[in-house]
Design an enzyme around this catalytic site. Structure first.
Site, PDB file in Angstrom:
ATOM      1  N   TYR A 101     -55.709  10.518 -18.057  1.00 44.11           N
ATOM      2  CA  TYR A 101     -55.831  10.321 -16.616  1.00 44.11           C
ATOM      3  C   TYR A 101     -54.598   9.597 -16.082  1.00 44.11           C
ATOM      4  O   TYR A 101     -54.068   9.944 -15.035  1.00 44.11           O
ATOM      5  CB  TYR A 101     -57.096   9.516 -16.300  1.00 44.11           C
ATOM      6  CG  TYR A 101     -58.365  10.249 -16.661  1.00 44.11           C
ATOM      7  CD1 TYR A 101     -58.983  11.096 -15.764  1.00 44.11           C
ATOM      8  CD2 TYR A 101     -58.948  10.084 -17.920  1.00 44.11           C
ATOM      9  CE1 TYR A 101     -60.149  11.773 -16.097  1.00 44.11           C
ATOM     10  CE2 TYR A 101     -60.112  10.760 -18.263  1.00 44.11           C
ATOM     11  CZ  TYR A 101     -60.700  11.600 -17.352  1.00 44.11           C
ATOM     12  OH  TYR A 101     -61.849  12.277 -17.687  1.00 44.11           O
ATOM     13  N   ASN A 124     -64.413  18.248  -9.521  1.00 44.04           N
ATOM     14  CA  ASN A 124     -63.882  19.606  -9.650  1.00 44.04           C
ATOM     15  C   ASN A 124     -65.023  20.629  -9.574  1.00 44.04           C
ATOM     16  O   ASN A 124     -65.913  20.608 -10.409  1.00 44.04           O
ATOM     17  CB  ASN A 124     -63.140  19.715 -10.990  1.00 44.04           C
ATOM     18  CG  ASN A 124     -62.714  21.123 -11.332  1.00 44.04           C
ATOM     19  OD1 ASN A 124     -62.655  22.005 -10.471  1.00 44.04           O
ATOM     20  ND2 ASN A 124     -62.411  21.339 -12.589  1.00 44.04           N
ATOM     21  N   CYS A 132     -60.507  20.740 -16.052  1.00 45.88           N
ATOM     22  CA  CYS A 132     -60.739  19.301 -16.088  1.00 45.88           C
ATOM     23  C   CYS A 132     -61.027  18.802 -17.505  1.00 45.88           C
ATOM     24  O   CYS A 132     -60.842  17.618 -17.791  1.00 45.88           O
ATOM     25  CB  CYS A 132     -61.866  18.924 -15.137  1.00 45.88           C
ATOM     26  SG  CYS A 132     -63.368  19.885 -15.336  1.00 45.88           S
ATOM     27  N   HIS A 133     -61.411  19.698 -18.402  1.00 44.12           N
ATOM     28  CA  HIS A 133     -61.679  19.300 -19.786  1.00 44.12           C
ATOM     29  C   HIS A 133     -60.405  18.873 -20.511  1.00 44.12           C
ATOM     30  O   HIS A 133     -60.489  18.224 -21.550  1.00 44.12           O
ATOM     31  CB  HIS A 133     -62.364  20.441 -20.551  1.00 44.12           C
ATOM     32  CG  HIS A 133     -61.571  21.705 -20.610  1.00 44.12           C
ATOM     33  ND1 HIS A 133     -61.560  22.630 -19.580  1.00 44.12           N
ATOM     34  CD2 HIS A 133     -60.756  22.205 -21.570  1.00 44.12           C
ATOM     35  CE1 HIS A 133     -60.776  23.640 -19.921  1.00 44.12           C
ATOM     36  NE2 HIS A 133     -60.279  23.403 -21.124  1.00 44.12           N
ATOM     37  N   GLU A 159     -59.240  26.011 -27.418  1.00 37.11           N
ATOM     38  CA  GLU A 159     -57.854  26.134 -26.963  1.00 37.11           C
ATOM     39  C   GLU A 159     -56.846  25.647 -27.997  1.00 37.11           C
ATOM     40  O   GLU A 159     -55.637  25.760 -27.780  1.00 37.11           O
ATOM     41  CB  GLU A 159     -57.661  25.341 -25.669  1.00 37.11           C
ATOM     42  CG  GLU A 159     -58.446  25.912 -24.516  1.00 37.11           C
ATOM     43  CD  GLU A 159     -58.288  25.134 -23.230  1.00 37.11           C
ATOM     44  OE1 GLU A 159     -58.721  25.648 -22.199  1.00 37.11           O
ATOM     45  OE2 GLU A 159     -57.729  24.012 -23.250  1.00 37.11           O
TER      46      GLU A 159
END
Length: 180
Positions: A101, A124, A132-133, A159
């Site tokens: 963040y 979001n 946002c993950h 990912e």
């Protein structure tokens, strides 16, 4: 007219809403989506649609391993100007990478506003597509995720992101045990 579709998969039921060729909302479950749409589009008519504007197919492709399939999906996020700035910045974090963040706040030129970035991230409306993950705590912890930390963990592994194992924290900073 809001077009609604459901996409079953490894994250459970992903439900989307679209209009005018743009993805407006993505939630895990129809009740959460309905609440979001009621707040953002009061009284707007809704109908079920199969693969509206080809968006469901792109999300299915992402879930099947084509990580770039969602990168160019047009979105309609709503939100404040600051929230939209945060959400645009999230879309620039490549699949397989994470930022804290604080890192994102500094990249936006608001270095002392990590909590404000976190608040925008939490609002979001289009999870997964506005990724946002990919935001994690300053200590590399998996912090709160509206869809559940298990989904955040799954998405990051899907990912290829490999954050250090550390303590997962809820939105209020309370420890939730070790991540795996």
């Amino acid at each position: 007219m809001l077009l609604i579709d459901e996409i079953p998969g490894p994250l459970g039921r992903v439900v989307i809403a679209a209009r005018g060729g743009r993805l407006c909302a993505l939630e895990f479950g129809s009740a959460r989506l309905a609440r979001q749409l009621d707040a953002r589009y009061p009284g707007a008519p809704r109908r079920r649609a199969r693969d509206p504007f080809g968006l469901s197919a792109k999300i299915r492709a992402y879930l099947a391993g084509d990580l770039a399939a969602v990168d160019r999906i047009p979105v309609e996020t709503g939100g404040t100007p600051f929230q939209r700035r945060v959400w645009r910045a999230l879309r620039r974090i490549p699949a397989g990478r994470t930022k804290t963040y604080g890192d994102l706040a500094r990249a936006l030129g608001v270095g002392a506003a990590a909590r404000a970035v976190g608040a925008a991230n939490g609002r979001n409306p289009i999870s997964l597509v506005v990724p946002c993950h990919r935001l994690i705590g300053g200590d590399d912890s998996l912090t709160g995720y509206g869809g559940g930390l298990w989904r955040k963990r799954w998405l990051l592994r899907h990912e290829g992101a490999r954050p250090r194992p550390s303590t997962a924290r809820a939105a209020g900073g309370r420890s939730r045990g070790r991540t795996r």
